[in-house]
Enzyme design. Structure first.
Site, PDB file in Angstrom:
ATOM      1  N   HIS A 706       0.823  -1.209   0.000  1.00 31.81           N
ATOM      2  CA  HIS A 706       0.000   0.000   0.000  1.00 31.81           C
ATOM      3  C   HIS A 706       0.862   1.265   0.000  1.00 31.81           C
ATOM      4  O   HIS A 706       0.483   2.284  -0.578  1.00 31.81           O
ATOM      5  CB  HIS A 706      -0.944   0.006   1.203  1.00 31.81           C
ATOM      6  CG  HIS A 706      -1.986  -1.066   1.141  1.00 31.81           C
ATOM      7  ND1 HIS A 706      -2.868  -1.181   0.091  1.00 31.81           N
ATOM      8  CD2 HIS A 706      -2.292  -2.082   1.986  1.00 31.81           C
ATOM      9  CE1 HIS A 706      -3.671  -2.208   0.294  1.00 31.81           C
ATOM     10  NE2 HIS A 706      -3.336  -2.778   1.440  1.00 31.81           N
ATOM     11  N   CYS A 707       2.019   1.189   0.633  1.00 30.51           N
ATOM     12  CA  CYS A 707       2.930   2.334   0.628  1.00 30.51           C
ATOM     13  C   CYS A 707       3.444   2.598  -0.780  1.00 30.51           C
ATOM     14  O   CYS A 707       3.534   3.749  -1.221  1.00 30.51           O
ATOM     15  CB  CYS A 707       4.116   2.079   1.555  1.00 30.51           C
ATOM     16  SG  CYS A 707       3.682   1.963   3.302  1.00 30.51           S
TER      17      CYS A 707
END
Length: 828
Positions: A706-707
């Site tokens: 997700h980063c």
């Protein structure tokens, strides 16, 4: 969510002072004794702990060493179809930034609690060998009494982290989740597991709450009645216990809003009197105010006086007395209370970078403060505070990106106050500075258009006013065309289905009716604009004809329009109606005095003016409505400042200096400095960005999918940010070597459109509060810093903020508005 340097609020009856806690305590919350520090200056620096509600108490996290909830399998329990140990695969862990205990614990208080004197003089005895646990339990109970549920859960979590066997800590977490039965039930089940280690007193509380949540199919009214019986039993078994009586009083009030009528308010109020006979400053004053609020508010005046002093660290305890004073039309006293609450909220918001609508009741309290400033004749201060609401950071999760909460209240109150007091120059200036941007919602936008049109015509800017008229007429024509098309389409569809004539007609009518409200809103706006145009041109009769078709026109304005149209009797009558409908409010009475002198009733004007002098003790006499009354004051041989001297009521409780509670307006807080190496080992310092805004992205390494998605969302927009004068800097938990390797693996050749630096020790993450103290885990964070290094916006969460387009738009808005000075206190 808490961020930045942690502060401890210290205060008693006379106020709150601020104490900075060393970072060591935040990083080691299980120490036996909190450190002691010297007080900091209270007026210019922000204060106190974090949010307590618009982020609902449902979204909270559990300490790492707290037993998992009942619906989570123990780590060493295998599923029925597990493979042999030699080939068993490890269960996947939580995503980076997520709680070790499951999704339910991702949001909420993820930083350690501190002791906060000023949360109420209460005692809830629990079974523990650690004195510090008892202190956090008492603090949590006091915070419950102030409806500070987010912080109450944090206090109970702290107690559980210090003593995992303390059953009452889990009872407290359940009590802090009054708006989430599922989570409350999970917490009370944890308390039940430890019930055998609790006292008989604690068991009664745990069993009472467990029964309340045990059967979800049981009628709500029945379980509420039974809970009252359980609380009554605790009162009977422990007649000297004040907390049982306090929570019983609360439940009687709460049940009233759930279909169980209060048969005797005095009987309920008697519980409060019993409490106060033993502890005059018990926070149960809060419940007495609620009890009488909509019934006979004057009976809560004693509790209104002592509500804030009983729990000075809790903003809501200052706010609720404002209800009482407003209801009994003591608006100046209401202003003081609401300002006190706003200052405490601002202190919390600024110190810990809390988004405004994450704080329980903040926007409601602040807009109520502006309304009451309007009532006592302080419009310019009201406009300043409304402007500050508009300046505040917006977030799509917390206030709809500006369409609800603080931004909407700010816009509404600004327009309302400026129009009522005819502060046209201020209104036009704020519009030109970006405080009144057009809105997609027609109802919201027509408030702006009508107010701005009134200002343009009043100031002789006819062309600007006519442009607004033309714009609204074009929007109306477009909307009516859409209405016709929708009606025709519905009619054809009904005909194609061979429906009877009456149903065809109904289908067409229903389709057209869906547009009626918006059409009416635009038509009313046009009539209002044309009314102001004619009023400015001196044609009172034409102006009146338009205003009578405009809808939602104040009687104060109508009285002036009737006068301009030559109908003196109607002008006086309408002004009198406005005054009578707003008893003890300054502006309607001032308008009535003005109208009396205009129609030639000098004696009546002088008598009404004497009443006005009493109400206008705090008014800003440079507002147009008061300037028009100069002839009346002169006829009475009064000085230019004709206001009576302010007097404090005899029934007020202790009131600290307002500046000691916190700042009047929100201001961005300084960002912690840092110097970190990039992928090539080059040191990058935050000071290098001084003089230009920067978006900081704290991410949990390239191993976090997700980063990476977040970085990819910002990557293609880097040039857009730079064209707007905004730089981007990413801070990673990866080591320098891992960052370099990840960039190479991603075919970036060690480069990225914005710098990426390593904070492998996570010291900077901790400094920005992007860290879970309970579980010792880093959190995602995105922040906007202005050119001076102040934090204007932040999102700290278990998930990264990836809406780069919103971030750019919001950054440009915040950087454009700036944050001007705001006066310090109500002038007394």
């Amino acid at each position: 969510m808490r961020h930045a340097v942690r502060m401890l609020v210290v205060g008693g009856v006379c106020g709150i002072s601020l104490i900075a806690l060393p970072a060591a305590f935040a990083a080691a919350p299980d120490k036996a004794t909190p450190p002691v520090a010297k007080p900091a200056a209270p007026t210019s620096k922000p204060a106190t702990p974090a949010s307590n509600a618009a982020t609902k108490p449902t979204d909270t996290a559990k300490p790492a060493d707290v037993t998992k909830p009942a619906d989570t399998k123990p780590a060493d329990t295998k599923p029925a179809d597990t493979k042999p140990d030699s080939v068993e695969e490890a269960a996947p862990g939580p995503l980076p930034g997520h709680s070790l205990h499951g999704d339910a614990f991702d949001d909420g208080p993820r930083q350690a609690a501190v002791l906060i004197p000023g949360c109420g003089d209460v005692h809830f005895p629990v079974t523990t060998k650690q004195p510090l646990v008892q202190k956090f339990i008492d603090q949590g109970v006091g915070q419950l009494h102030g409806f500070w549920y987010f912080e109450a859960e944090r206090s109970f979590r702290q107690a559980a982290s210090l003593d995992p066997d303390c059953a009452s800590a889990y009872w407290g977490m359940a009590m802090a989740n009054v708006n989430n039965d599922k989570r409350a039930k999970g917490f009370i089940s944890e308390a039940l597991k430890r019930k055998d280690k609790a006292s008989a007193y604690e068991k009664l509380w745990i069993e009472a709450l467990n029964e309340f949540y045990a059967d979800p199919k049981k009628k709500d009214v029945d379980r509420r009645k039974q809970y009252v019986r359980r609380l009554e039993n605790i009162v009977h078994e422990y007649p000297d216990d004040l907390e049982a009586k306090a929570f019983l009083l609360l439940q009687i009030y709460v049940n009233h809003g759930r279909g169980i009528t209060i048969s005797s308010y005095e009987a309920a109020s008697a519980l409060g009197r019993e409490i106060f006979a033993k502890n005059a400053k018990h926070p149960a004053h809060h419940y007495i105010i609620h009890l009488w609020d909509a019934e006979k508010p004057q009976r809560a005046l004693h509790s209104a006086a002592w509500g804030g002093p009983s729990s000075p660290a809790i903003a809501h305890m200052w706010h609720m007395p404002g209800h009482t004073y407003s209801h009994v039309k003591r608006y100046a006293d209401g202003v003081w209370q609401q300002e006190a609450a706003s200052r405490v909220d601002h202190a919390q918001m600024m110190q810990f970078r809390i988004m405004p609508d994450q704080i329980h009741n903040y926007a409601h309290n602040h807009e109520w403060l502006i309304r009451n400033l309007n009532y006592i004749g302080q419009p310019r201060k009201g406009i300043q505070l409304a402007s500050n609401l508009i300046e505040m950071p917006r977030h799509p999760k917390h206030n709809g990106g500006g369409k609800s909460g603080a931004p909407n209240f700010g816009r509404t109150r600004l327009l309302e106050t400026a129009v009522r007091y005819e502060l046209w120059d201020e209104l036009i200036e704020l519009s030109e500075r970006g405080y009144l941007d057009p809105q997609d919602d027609a109802n919201l936008d027509m408030q702006r258009v009508r107010a701005l049109g009134a200002a343009y015509f009043a100031k002789g800017r006819k062309e600007d006013g006519l442009k607004l008229v033309a714009d609204v007429e074009a929007r109306l024509a477009k909307l009516k065309k859409e209405q016709d098309e929708a009606g025709a389409k519905a009619e054809k569809e009904a005909q194609d289905k061979k429906q009877p004539a009456d149903k065809v007609t109904k289908a067409k009518t229903d389709a057209r009716n869906g547009f009626n409200a918006r059409v009416t809103t635009l038509e009313h706006a046009i009539q209002s604009l044309k009314g102001h145009e004619q009023l400015a041109a001196g044609d009172g009769k034409q102006a009146l004809a338009h205003f009578l078709k405009a809808g939602n026109v104040s009687k104060e304005l109508l009285s002036r329009v009737h006068f301009a149209a030559g109908d003196k009797a109607k002008a006086e009558q309408t002004a009198l109606e406005a005054k009578n409908a707003a008893d003890k409010q300054v502006h309607p009475l001032a308008n009535y005095v003005d109208m009396l002198q205009r129609v030639g009733k000098a004696k009546e004007a002088e008598e009404a003016f004497k009443q006005l002098r009493d109400l206008a003790r705090y008014s800003e006499l440079d507002a147009p409505i008061f300037k028009r009354l100069a002839p009346v004051a002169k006829a009475l041989n009064l000085p230019d400042d004709w206001r009576l001297k302010p007097e404090s009521a005899a029934d007020l409780g202790p009131r600290p200096d307002l500046d000691s509670l916190g700042p009047l307006a929100w201001r961005p807080s300084p960002a912690p400095g840092f110097q970190l190496p990039d992928a090539n080992g080059k040191q990058i310092s935050l000071t290098q960005y001084r003089g230009k805004p920067v978006v900081l992205i704290f991410y949990l390494g390239f191993g976090c999918v997700h980063c990476v998605e977040q970085l990819r969302a910002f990557k293609p927009m880097t040039e857009e940010f730079q064209r707007a004068g905004i730089e981007i800097l990413a801070v990673s938990t990866d080591s320098v070597a891992d960052i370099k390797k990840s960039l190479v693996d991603a075919k970036q050749d060690g480069k990225y459109p914005f710098p990426i630096v390593s904070d492998n020790s996570m010291q900077v993450f901790k400094a920005y509060r992007a860290y879970d103290d309970f579980e010792k885990l880093p959190l995602h964070a995105t922040l906007l810093l202005d050119a001076s290094g102040n934090v204007l916006w932040q999102d700290i969460s278990y998930e990264p903020f990836a809406d780069a387009k919103f971030m750019l738009k919001e950054s440009q808005r915040l950087l454009k508005l700036g944050h001007g000075p705001v006066t310090t206190q109500v002038k007394r």
